[in-house]
Design an enzyme around this catalytic site. Structure first.
Site, mmCIF file in Angstrom:
data_model
loop_
_atom_site.group_PDB
_atom_site.id
_atom_site.type_symbol
_atom_site.label_atom_id
_atom_site.label_comp_id
_atom_site.label_asym_id
_atom_site.label_seq_id
_atom_site.Cartn_x
_atom_site.Cartn_y
_atom_site.Cartn_z
ATOM 1 C CE1 TYR A 1 -9.564 -2.834 0.305
ATOM 2 C CE2 TYR A 1 -8.596 -0.943 -0.818
ATOM 3 C CZ TYR A 1 -8.468 -2.067 -0.014
ATOM 4 O OH TYR A 1 -7.224 -2.407 0.463
ATOM 5 C CE LYS B 1 -3.974 -2.217 2.264
ATOM 6 N NZ LYS B 1 -5.025 -2.075 3.312
ATOM 7 C CG ASN C 1 -3.829 -2.285 6.846
ATOM 8 O OD1 ASN C 1 -3.621 -1.974 5.671
ATOM 9 N ND2 ASN C 1 -4.918 -2.924 7.229
ATOM 10 C CD GLU D 1 -8.897 -8.680 -3.592
ATOM 11 O OE1 GLU D 1 -9.631 -8.172 -2.731
ATOM 12 O OE2 GLU D 1 -7.791 -9.199 -3.322
ATOM 13 C CG HIS E 1 -5.390 -6.043 -0.315
ATOM 14 N ND1 HIS E 1 -6.626 -5.918 0.281
ATOM 15 C CD2 HIS E 1 -5.543 -6.931 -1.328
ATOM 16 C CE1 HIS E 1 -7.492 -6.689 -0.373
ATOM 17 N NE2 HIS E 1 -6.855 -7.315 -1.350
HETATM 18 P P1 DAT Z 1 -8.261 -6.740 5.618
HETATM 19 O O1 DAT Z 1 -7.460 -5.752 4.795
HETATM 20 O O2 DAT Z 1 -7.484 -7.248 6.784
HETATM 21 O O3 DAT Z 1 -8.845 -7.836 4.770
HETATM 22 P P2 DAT Z 1 -10.923 -5.562 5.667
HETATM 23 O O4 DAT Z 1 -11.182 -6.300 4.401
HETATM 24 O O5 DAT Z 1 -11.911 -5.718 6.772
HETATM 25 O O6 DAT Z 1 -9.470 -5.931 6.267
HETATM 26 O O7 DAT Z 1 -10.808 -4.009 5.367
HETATM 27 C C1 DAT Z 1 -10.141 -3.565 4.207
HETATM 28 C C2 DAT Z 1 -9.295 -2.385 4.570
HETATM 29 O O8 DAT Z 1 -10.132 -1.326 5.030
HETATM 30 C C3 DAT Z 1 -8.295 -2.619 5.699
HETATM 31 O O9 DAT Z 1 -7.074 -3.167 5.253
HETATM 32 C C4 DAT Z 1 -8.115 -1.241 6.242
HETATM 33 C C5 DAT Z 1 -9.488 -0.611 6.083
HETATM 34 N N1 DAT Z 1 -10.268 -0.751 7.307
HETATM 35 C C6 DAT Z 1 -10.860 -1.856 7.801
HETATM 36 N N2 DAT Z 1 -11.501 -1.615 8.953
HETATM 37 C C7 DAT Z 1 -11.309 -0.292 9.201
HETATM 38 C C8 DAT Z 1 -11.720 0.594 10.246
HETATM 39 N N3 DAT Z 1 -12.459 0.169 11.261
HETATM 40 N N4 DAT Z 1 -11.310 1.888 10.167
HETATM 41 C C9 DAT Z 1 -10.571 2.333 9.134
HETATM 42 N N5 DAT Z 1 -10.158 1.561 8.111
HETATM 43 C C10 DAT Z 1 -10.520 0.267 8.145
HETATM 44 MG MG MG Z 2 -10.300 -7.773 3.243
#
Ligand code: DAT
Ligand code: MG
Length: 134
Positions: free
Chosen positions: A50, A10, A113, A127, A116
């Site tokens: 997303y 990222k 973070n 994807e 991905h």
């Molecule tokens: P992951 O990337 O671990 O699969 P996810 O699919 O639930 O997690 O969410 C996609 C991305 O969205 C994640 O990498 C960071 C962002 N995200 C998730 N939960 C969030 C939150 N509570 N606040 C801000 N950003 C968030």
């Molecule tokens: Mg995810």
């Protein structure tokens, strides 16, 4: 059975100059890199990627961040690639991710973070198609 997954380094990790370290880890973990490219997503492309999160409160902020700078996208292959890559990444929140995981090492916040990874076979197919075509 060899499985494919989609990984993204990222914008925060690119800015931190840890692309090389992350790619080294990918190779050390036994993944084969079948495709790799650096791109700068537009806001619209980030929204599309997303889409499953479109109703979440963080959708706008997340897609702003993901289109804020270049990313490195990788097509990875390995036995159990999807699960293994998610283990190497660690939990979504870097503060809760296990020591040694990429998010713990290089992540800054739940949103920023570092990496991905696809979360299942259907997502991986979508994807991979999104970035590398069929
Ligand atoms: P992951 O990337 O671990 O699969 P996810 O699919 O639930 O997690 O969410 C996609 C991305 O969205 C994640 O990498 C960071 C962002 N995200 C998730 N939960 C969030 C939150 N509570 N606040 C801000 N950003 C968030
Ligand atoms: Mg995810």
């Amino acid at each position: 059975m060899a499985e494919k997954t989609l990984a993204i380094i990222k914008p925060d990790a690119v800015k931190k100059r840890v692309v090389g370290k992350i790619i080294q880890r990918i190779e050390d973990e036994g993944f084969e890199i079948l495709g790799i490219k650096m791109i700068h997503l537009t806001k619209d492309e980030a929204r599309k990627f997303y889409y499953v999160h479109k109703d979440k409160p963080f959708y706008e902020s997340l897609t702003d961040f993901m289109s804020s700078g270049p990313v490195v996208v990788l097509l990875l292959e390995k036995e159990n690639a999807i699960k293994h890559w998610r283990e190497v990444m660690g939990s979504t929140d870097p503060a809760r991710a296990k020591p040694g995981t990429l998010r713990r090492l290089y992540g800054f916040s739940v949103e920023r973070n570092a990496v991905h990874g696809s979360d299942g076979p259907e997502t991986a197919e979508y994807e991979i198609g999104f970035f590398f075509g069929k």
